[in-house]
Design an enzyme around this catalytic site. Sequence first.
Site, PDB file in Angstrom:
ATOM      1  N   SER A 272       0.862  -1.181   0.000  1.00 43.37           N
ATOM      2  CA  SER A 272       0.000   0.000   0.000  1.00 43.37           C
ATOM      3  C   SER A 272       0.889   1.218   0.000  1.00 43.37           C
ATOM      4  CB  SER A 272      -0.886   0.050   1.257  1.00 43.37           C
ATOM      5  OG  SER A 272      -1.970  -0.826   1.159  1.00 43.37           O
TER       6      SER A 272
ATOM      7  N   GLU B  41      -0.593  18.764  -6.321  1.00 39.42           N
ATOM      8  CA  GLU B  41      -1.906  18.796  -6.980  1.00 39.42           C
ATOM      9  C   GLU B  41      -2.874  17.769  -6.399  1.00 39.42           C
ATOM     10  OE1 GLU B  41       1.048  18.224  -8.381  1.00 39.42           O
ATOM     11  OE2 GLU B  41       1.521  20.078  -9.461  1.00 39.42           O
ATOM     12  N   SER B  42      -2.575  17.127  -5.286  1.00 45.48           N
ATOM     13  CA  SER B  42      -3.430  16.210  -4.511  1.00 45.48           C
ATOM     14  C   SER B  42      -2.696  14.891  -4.195  1.00 45.48           C
ATOM     15  CB  SER B  42      -4.801  15.986  -5.125  1.00 45.48           C
ATOM     16  OG  SER B  42      -5.556  17.197  -5.061  1.00 45.48           O
TER      17      SER B  42
ATOM     18  N   HIS C 116      -3.093   0.177  -3.798  1.00 45.19           N
ATOM     19  CA  HIS C 116      -3.156  -0.995  -2.926  1.00 45.19           C
ATOM     20  C   HIS C 116      -3.094  -2.206  -3.847  1.00 45.19           C
ATOM     21  CE1 HIS C 116      -4.238   1.621   0.351  1.00 45.19           C
ATOM     22  NE2 HIS C 116      -5.136   2.179  -0.445  1.00 45.19           N
TER      23      HIS C 116
ATOM     24  N   CYS D 263      -5.544  18.350  -9.048  1.00 41.83           N
ATOM     25  CA  CYS D 263      -6.199  19.657  -9.109  1.00 41.83           C
ATOM     26  C   CYS D 263      -5.487  20.508 -10.154  1.00 41.83           C
ATOM     27  CB  CYS D 263      -6.109  20.357  -7.768  1.00 41.83           C
ATOM     28  SG  CYS D 263      -6.878  19.414  -6.464  1.00 41.83           S
TER      29      CYS D 263
END
Lengths: 127, 127
Positions: free
Chosen positions: A55, A62-63, A68, A83
Site C-alpha cells: 500500500s 496537486e493532490s 493498494h 487539481c
Amino acid sequence: MNALGRQILAEIHGCDSNVLNDITSVEKIMVEAALRAGAEVREVAFHKFSPQGVSGVVVISESHLAVHTWPEHGYAAVDVFTCGDSVNPWDACNYIVEQFRAQNFTASETLRGVLVESNLSTEKAAI
Amino acid sequence: MNALGRQILAEIHGCDSNVLNDITSVEKIMVEAALRAGAEVREVAFHKFSPQGVSGVVVISESHLAVHTWPEHGYAAVDVFTCGDSVNPWDACNYIVEQFRAQNFTASETLRGVLVESNLSTEKAAI
C-alpha cells in the site's frame, strides 16, 4: 463545471504479481507516474504487508496518488486525484497500467469540489 | 458481491476554515478517525500548502484515508478506503465531518476489487 479537482479510480486486473509484491518497484512506478503527469511530489509513504501486498501514497502539490495491491489476485486499486489544469491524471493512470503489465482495467473519473450555489451560500453564511 | 474493499468519497462543505488550515489539527483528526473506525495506522504523510490548505494521507493496514482541504472555500475532499469486515469506513467519515464542523456533506461508497469471473479467468490465464 467549477470543480477543484478530478479523481480517477482505476481497477487494474491481470497484473504482474511480482511487480505488485515489490515495494521498491511499486513506489518507483507511482512516483514516476506522478512526475510523468507533470505533478510535483511532496510526500511519499509506502508499506509492505506480510505475506504479500503493498500500500502506498504519493502526496503531490496537486493532490495525491494511492495504490493498494493484491498480488495473489493480480489486482491493484489505484487512485489518481489531481487539481488544476497542468496535470492530466490519465497520463499517470495509463503509465501505471502499463508498468503493472495489466491485462485489463476499468477506470472512472469523478469531479471533486464542485462549488455549487448552495455550497457557496453556505460559505457566506458561515462568515 | 465479492469485493476486496469499500471506498467512501466525501465532499465536505461549510467546514471551519481554521481547522482546515491547521496541519496539526487535520492530521490528528484523520489519525483519530482511522483509530475510531478500528483501523491500524501504518504510515502518515501530511503537507501544508502556502498560503493555505492541507493535504495528507494515513496509510492503514486496511488501506488508507486521504484529505485535501481548501480553507478559503470551507471545503474538504476526504477519501476513506477500507478492506475487510472489521473496519467501518463510515465511522471514520462521520467523525471527520463532525470534527471539521461541517454544515453539510455528501458521500458515496464504491466497491473496490470486485473479482468477477472475467477477472478471475484473466488471473488463471496469466499463470
